[in-house]
Design an enzyme around this catalytic site. Structure first.
Site, PDB file in Angstrom:
ATOM      1  CG  ASP A 241      -1.915   1.421   1.086  1.00 43.58           C
ATOM      2  OD1 ASP A 241      -1.984   1.464   0.599  1.00 43.58           O
ATOM      3  OD2 ASP A 241      -2.401   1.660   2.542  1.00 43.58           O
TER       4      ASP A 241
ATOM      5  CG  ASP B  19      -3.757   5.031  -3.631  1.00 43.36           C
ATOM      6  OD1 ASP B  19      -2.982   4.372  -2.762  1.00 43.36           O
ATOM      7  OD2 ASP B  19      -4.645   4.636  -2.667  1.00 43.36           O
TER       8      ASP B  19
END
Ligand SMILES: *[C@@H]1O[C@H](CO)[C@@H](O)[C@H](O)[C@H]1NC(C)=O
Length: 477
Positions: free
Chosen positions: A153, A355
Site C-alpha cells: 500500500d 495510490d
C-alpha cells in the site's frame, strides 16, 4: 482536374482548421484520418474481456533488483481464500469509495484544522481504507522466517501483521498467524523509546503503553483496524536482501477487509514506511508492475537496477497535510489522440496522488465530465448499459464479437505523456456491462487519485530520493 481542385480545396480548408484549432494534435488527426483510426484506438474481441479462471503467471524475467511476485488479492493466482468468498464488483467499488472518502477526509481535515490541531491535537481518526482491489506480495518475517502475504500500500506507512496470541481477535488468514515468541529475532519497542512516539505521524494515533511495551493502533476509514505491540524483527525479502530490526506492528486485535492477507506492507513516505526503513540499501526507490488481469502476475522490486530505459519521470509533489502520499501533477488527458479542453488549473486546484490501493482513478469533476463526454462520443455506435456503482459510462457489448475503443493518455508535469493500457481503460463486469474505469470526485476541491486499474501493465517507479515518479509502458502483461 476536378480531383486536383477539390484536393487543393481540401488542403486549404484543413490548413484553415489547423490555424483555427488551438491544439496542433487535433490538426494532425484531421490530416491523417486512416492512420488516426489505427493508432488512436484499441480493437479487440469481446471474448477477450472475460477473466480467465486459471492462473497464468507472467514468465519470470531476469531481474537484478530483489523482486517479489505481485498477485491480485481476489484472482485465481491468489490462494488467500476460496474464490466463492470473493466480493462482487459492486462491493469492490463500494469499498473503493470508502477508501477514497477517507483519503479525502484525511487531507481535508489537515487543511481545515491546522489551527485547531496545533491547539488541541485531535488525532486523525481515518487512516487509509484497505479497500478491496489490492495487490499482495509475500515476505519472510522472523527467525526462522515465516512467509506472510501482505497487501502492499503506497497510501499508508506502518507495516503490520496479525500476531499470536491474538489477545482480542484475529481474522482468518491463509498462512499461520505469526508468533513472535517462536522467533529468535523479535524484540519489543519500549514505551520510553523515541521511535515509539513516531507512531503518531505514521498511524494518525498516539502510541499506547502496555507493561512498558509500545502499543500501536491503526484504524482505517471503513472501520478496519489493527492494534498490537510495536516491535522489531528480521524481514527477509529475498535470500540476499534481509533487514534486521525492521519496525512493524505485531497485531493482536485485527478486524476488517484484509481478505485473507496477513497484514499490510506500508510503502508511503513517512519515516516508518518500508522505503524509509530500507533507504540505506534502496535509496527509497521501488517500482512495480500490476498485471493486466487477476489471472496474471506482476512484480514489486526495490532499488534502481531494473528501471526501464524508457521510464519518463514527473516531479513528486507533497500535498499539504498529505506528507505520506505520493503527489503527481496531472496536466491534461487525451482521448482518441485529442487533448481534452480542460484547463490545467482544474488539476492544479486540489492536486493528484498516485495510490496502489485505490482501484478506480478519481478525477476533478470538470475533468471527468470532459473525459466522459469525449469517450461517449468515441463509443457512440455501441448501446449503453447499466451503470455499475460509481461507474456511469457502461456499454452493452453482448451482441458484438469485436469492438473498438478510443485510447486514453494522461499528461504529467515535466512533459510526460503516459498511454493507459487497454486493461486500464475498461472495468468489465460482464459483456453487457463494460464500463469506462474512471470516476469523478464530487467536488473539484477533493484530491484526484490515480488508481491501480489505470496503472496496470505500466512500470511505475517511485523515486523518493530524487523526488520523482516515473512511468514506462509495457512493464508486464
Ligand atoms: C513483549 O511485550 C509483551 C507485552 O508486554 C510481552 O508479553 C512479551 O513477552 C514481550 N516479548 C518479548 C520478546 O520481550
Amino acid at each position: 482536374m476536378a480531383a486536383i481542385i477539390s484536393s487543393t480545396f481540401l488542403s486549404a480548408s484543413l490548413l484553415l482548421l489547423c490555424l483555427l484549432s488551438a491544439s496542433r494534435k487535433g490538426c494532425v488527426a484531421f490530416e491523417q484520418p486512416e492512420l488516426a483510426a489505427e493508432t488512436h484506438h484499441h480493437n479487440l474481441q469481446v471474448s477477450s474481456l472475460l477473466p480467465s479462471s486459471v492462473c497464468n503467471p507472467s514468465k519470470a524475467v531476469d531481474k537484478k533488483s530483489p523482486s517479489l511476485t505481485v498477485i491480485h488479492k481476489h484472482g485465481p493466482c491468489s490462494q488467500l481464500r476460496p474464490n466463492s468468498d470473493a466480493p462482487t464488483h459492486a462491493e469492490i467499488l463500494l469499498h473503493d469509495q470508502a477508501r477514497v472518502n477517507s483519503i479525502h477526509s484525511r487531507l481535508a481535515r489537515t487543511l481545515n484544522n491546522v489551527k485547531e490541531t496545533a491547539a488541541t491535537r485531535i488525532p486523525a481518526k481515518d487512516g487509509s481504507v484497505v479497500g478491496s482491489g489490492n495487490y499482495i506480495v509475500t515476505v519472510g518475517l522472523g527467525t526462522p522466517k515465516k512467509d506472510l502475504s501482505l497487501i502492499f500500500d503506497t497510501g499508508s506507512d506502518l507495516t503490520w501483521t496479525q500476531c499470536q496470541p491474538c489477545a482480542r481477535y484475529c481474522y482468518r488468514q491463509k498462512e499461520p498467524i505469526f508468533n513472535p515468541s517462536q522467533s529468535k529475532s523479535y524484540l519489543n519497542i519500549s514505551c520510553s523509546s523515541s521511535i515509539c512516539g513516531s507512531l503518531s505521524s505514521a498511524t494518525g494515533n498516539p502510541p499506547g503503553c502496555s507493561s512498558s511495551t509500545c502499543v500501536y493502533a491503526i484504524q482505517y476509514g471503513d472501520s478496519s483496524f489493527s492494534v498490537g505491540l510495536f516491535g522489531k524483527e528480521r524481514l527477509t525479502l529475498t535470500s540476499t536482501d534481509i533487514f534486521d530490526n525492521f519496525l512493524f506492528g505485531c497485531g493482536e486485535n485485527n478486524q476488517g477487509l484484509f481478505g485473507g492477507a496477513a497484514g499490510l506492507l506500508g510503502l508511503g513516505r513517512n519515516k516508518l514506511s518500508f522505503p524509509s526503513q530500507t533507504a540505506q540499501k534502496y535509496n527509497k526507490v521501488f517500482s512495480y508492475c500490476l498485471p493486466s488481469s487477476a489471472s496474471s502476475t506482476g512484480y514489486l522490486s526495490f532499488g534502481n537496477s531494473d528501471i526501464s530505459n524508457s521510464v519518463k519521470f514527473t516531479p513528486l509533489v507533497t500535498l499539504s497535510g498529505g506528507a505520506s502520499f505520493y503527489g503527481v501533477g496531472i496536466t491534461g488527458i487525451s482521448v482518441g489522440g485529442k487533448r481534452l479542453p480542460i484547463s490545467s488549473s482544474v488539476f492544479a486546484t486540489a492536486g493528484t496522488i498516485i495510490d496502489s490501493g485505490t482501484v478506480i482513478t478519481r478525477l476533478p469533476t470538470t475533468a471527468y465530465s470532459a473525459l466522459k463526454t469525449a469517450f461517449r462520443q468515441g463509443m457512440s455506435k455501441y448501446p449503453m448499459g447499466k451503470a455499475l456503482s460509481i461507474l456511469d459510462t457502461c456499454y452493452d457489448l453482448s451482441s458484438y464479437n469485436s469492438f473498438s475503443i478510443p485510447k486514453i493518455s494522461i499528461s504529467f508535469s515535466g512533459g510526460v505523456e503516459v498511454e493507459i493500457a487497454l486493461a486500464g481503460i475498461l472495468y468489465v463486469n460482464s459483456p453487457s456491462q463494460v464500463c469506462l474505469a474512471f470516476a469523478g470526485n464530487n467536488d473539484d476541491s477533493n484530491v484526484g487519485i490515480l488508481g491501480n486499474v489505470q496503472q496496470k501493465t505500466l512500470q511505475v517507479v517511485y523515486d523518493g530520493a530524487n523526488g520523482r515518479v516515473g512511468f514506462a509502458t509495457g512493464g508486464c502483461s
